[in-house]
Design an enzyme around this catalytic site. Structure first.
Site, mmCIF file in Angstrom:
data_model
loop_
_atom_site.group_PDB
_atom_site.id
_atom_site.type_symbol
_atom_site.label_atom_id
_atom_site.label_comp_id
_atom_site.label_asym_id
_atom_site.label_seq_id
_atom_site.Cartn_x
_atom_site.Cartn_y
_atom_site.Cartn_z
ATOM 1 N N TYR A 95 0.249 -29.968 9.624
ATOM 2 C CA TYR A 95 0.769 -31.160 10.293
ATOM 3 C C TYR A 95 1.552 -30.724 11.524
ATOM 4 O O TYR A 95 2.308 -29.754 11.467
ATOM 5 C CB TYR A 95 1.710 -31.932 9.342
ATOM 6 C CG TYR A 95 2.440 -33.067 10.019
ATOM 7 C CD1 TYR A 95 1.945 -34.368 9.963
ATOM 8 C CD2 TYR A 95 3.616 -32.833 10.752
ATOM 9 C CE1 TYR A 95 2.600 -35.405 10.619
ATOM 10 C CE2 TYR A 95 4.266 -33.864 11.413
ATOM 11 C CZ TYR A 95 3.760 -35.147 11.337
ATOM 12 O OH TYR A 95 4.394 -36.174 11.991
ATOM 13 N N GLU A 126 0.966 -36.989 17.397
ATOM 14 C CA GLU A 126 0.915 -36.445 16.036
ATOM 15 C C GLU A 126 -0.504 -36.021 15.667
ATOM 16 O O GLU A 126 -1.462 -36.744 15.946
ATOM 17 C CB GLU A 126 1.403 -37.507 15.053
ATOM 18 C CG GLU A 126 1.425 -37.034 13.598
ATOM 19 C CD GLU A 126 1.700 -38.182 12.624
ATOM 20 O OE1 GLU A 126 2.832 -38.259 12.112
ATOM 21 O OE2 GLU A 126 0.793 -39.003 12.388
#
Ligand code: GDP
Ligand code: MN
Length: 380
Positions: free
Chosen positions: A101, A189
């Site tokens: 992530y 993101e």
């Protein structure tokens, strides 16, 4: 403005961030055409501006034409958390060794940017933060100094990304930071950022929020705006030149000044109500503006009461009162209106309204009283 995944990936590409080859499709036939072009196996992904598509059945692997037809057919039209899928993104499927992530976002209290990196991606980061907070490595970035490769290298090591992924990930993070800053994002993101069996690192998903305050220097954002499905209330307000933000509650709000409008929302909440909107009519509380404001609020079927909260400074309350009466002649309003008028020429203003006061046009002396009354009417 939030982007669809495919738009986020296009945006990433401009900054040299690796994504899988693919294209969009609005029909099953188009999905097949894209799949034939990029080569099997492919992944078919619902394009909706909401997370958790995978879990909702919006991300499917297809090995051949029949599977593309099956999955694209199922995903197009699917309702994911209230968002109906009108478009899919079809891309070459990747083999995955690891899911990471990575994100950058604004850290307002610290006047800096915040990078978040984790070797445990693929799942929602909120879940990781809850269950395994140590698995997230935070990096505070001074916006003046930015993020250099040396810092990114330390960061990927700290976050315990696999050795083979570290150099590529560090380079990618520097590019993502460029995208986030030069590209004027509020959020950039990647979840998951993957490591493949042949040791390549690339972005499998993209979540990008653009900072609308910077739109003046991005004429190219127009293409993103074209696909935005705007709240019809906000669209109407924009056309009328109003500062309006739609919310979910039942008390419509009109106030002059952004600060007063925000405190009005707070007070409505405090006394047990919910605001249907934020609306700052600014200094120009004349009949035209008031009529426009009432029209927009009146068009919202959830609204059960309207709270007009005006504090006259430069704006004179008697002018506002006349504006309200004039506006009411032009628009027929289906909810009761509660007014709190205070400040410059408040006495004159209330006198103007006095002969018109009724069950549906109510004045209250204070903001708190008016909020209570509006909430009572909305809840009854
Ligand atoms: P989200 O659920 O909306 O966040 O959608 P993602 O794009 O993140 O996809 C969800 C999950 O589907 C990912 O975490 C992956 O596990 C899986 N996935 C997506 N693309 C691929 C792919 O190309 N290959 C494989 N094997 N899995 C994929
Ligand atoms: Mn994802």
């Amino acid at each position: 403005m939030d982007l669809f995944e495919y738009q986020g990936k296009q945006y990433f590409s401009r900054f040299g961030i690796a994504v899988s080859p693919g294209d969009i499709a609005d029909t099953v036939d188009e999905a097949v055409a894209v799949a034939e072009r990029v080569g099997y196996p492919v992944v078919i992904k619902a394009q909706v501006k909401v997370g958790g598509r995978g879990k909702a059945g919006g991300v499917k692997l297809a090995n051949n034409v029949d599977e593309v037809r099956l999955h694209a057919g199922n995903i197009l039209g699917l309702d994911i958390k209230g968002h109906v899928v009108r478009r899919v993104w079809v891309e070459r499927s990747s083999d995955i060794t690891k899911e990471y992530y990575a994100s950058f976002t604004l850290d307002r209290p610290n006047k800096s940017h915040l990078g978040m990196l984790s070797a445990q991606g693929g799942v929602e980061i909120e879940v990781v933060a809850e269950e395994n907070p140590d698995a997230i490595s935070f990096l505070s970035i001074d916006p003046v100094r930015g993020l250099d490769l040396a810092t990114a290298r330390k960061w990927v090591d700290e976050a315990q990304l696999d050795e083979v992924a570290q150099e590529q990930a560090a380079e990618l993070l520097v590019k993502l930071y460029e995208c986030y800053t030069k590209g004027d994002c509020d959020l950039a993101e990647i979840n998951p950022l993957i490591l493949t069996p042949d040791n390549k690192v690339h972005a499998l998903d993209a979540k990008v929020t653009l900072d609308e305050n910077a739109s003046f220097r991005h004429p190219e954002w127009e293409e993103f705006r074209a696909t935005e499905t705007e709240d019809p209330r906000e669209k109407m307000a924009k056309e009328k030149g109003l500062n309006y933000i739609g919310l979910d509650g039942t008390v419509g709000i009109i106030a002059n000044g952004a600060g007063l409008a925000m405190s009005t929302l707070d007070v409505v909440n405090q006394v047990g109500g919910t605001a249907a909107n934020f609306l700052d009519i600014g200094g120009g509380a004349n009949a035209d503006v008031m009529a426009s404001a009432l029209e927009v609020i009146n068009a919202d079927p959830k609204v059960k009461a309207i709270f007009v909260n005006i504090f006259g400074g430069i704006t004179r309350v008697d002018e506002v009162a006349k504006g309200v009466l004039e506006a009411l002649k032009r628009v027929s309003i289906s909810s009761p209106i509660v007014l709190r008028l205070d400040g410059t020429n408040a006495v004159e203003g209330r006198a103007i309204l006095a002969p018109h006061v009724s069950d549906t046009l109510i004045t209250e002396p204070t903001m708190l009283d008016a909020a209570r009354r509006a909430v009572e009417l909305a809840n009854s």
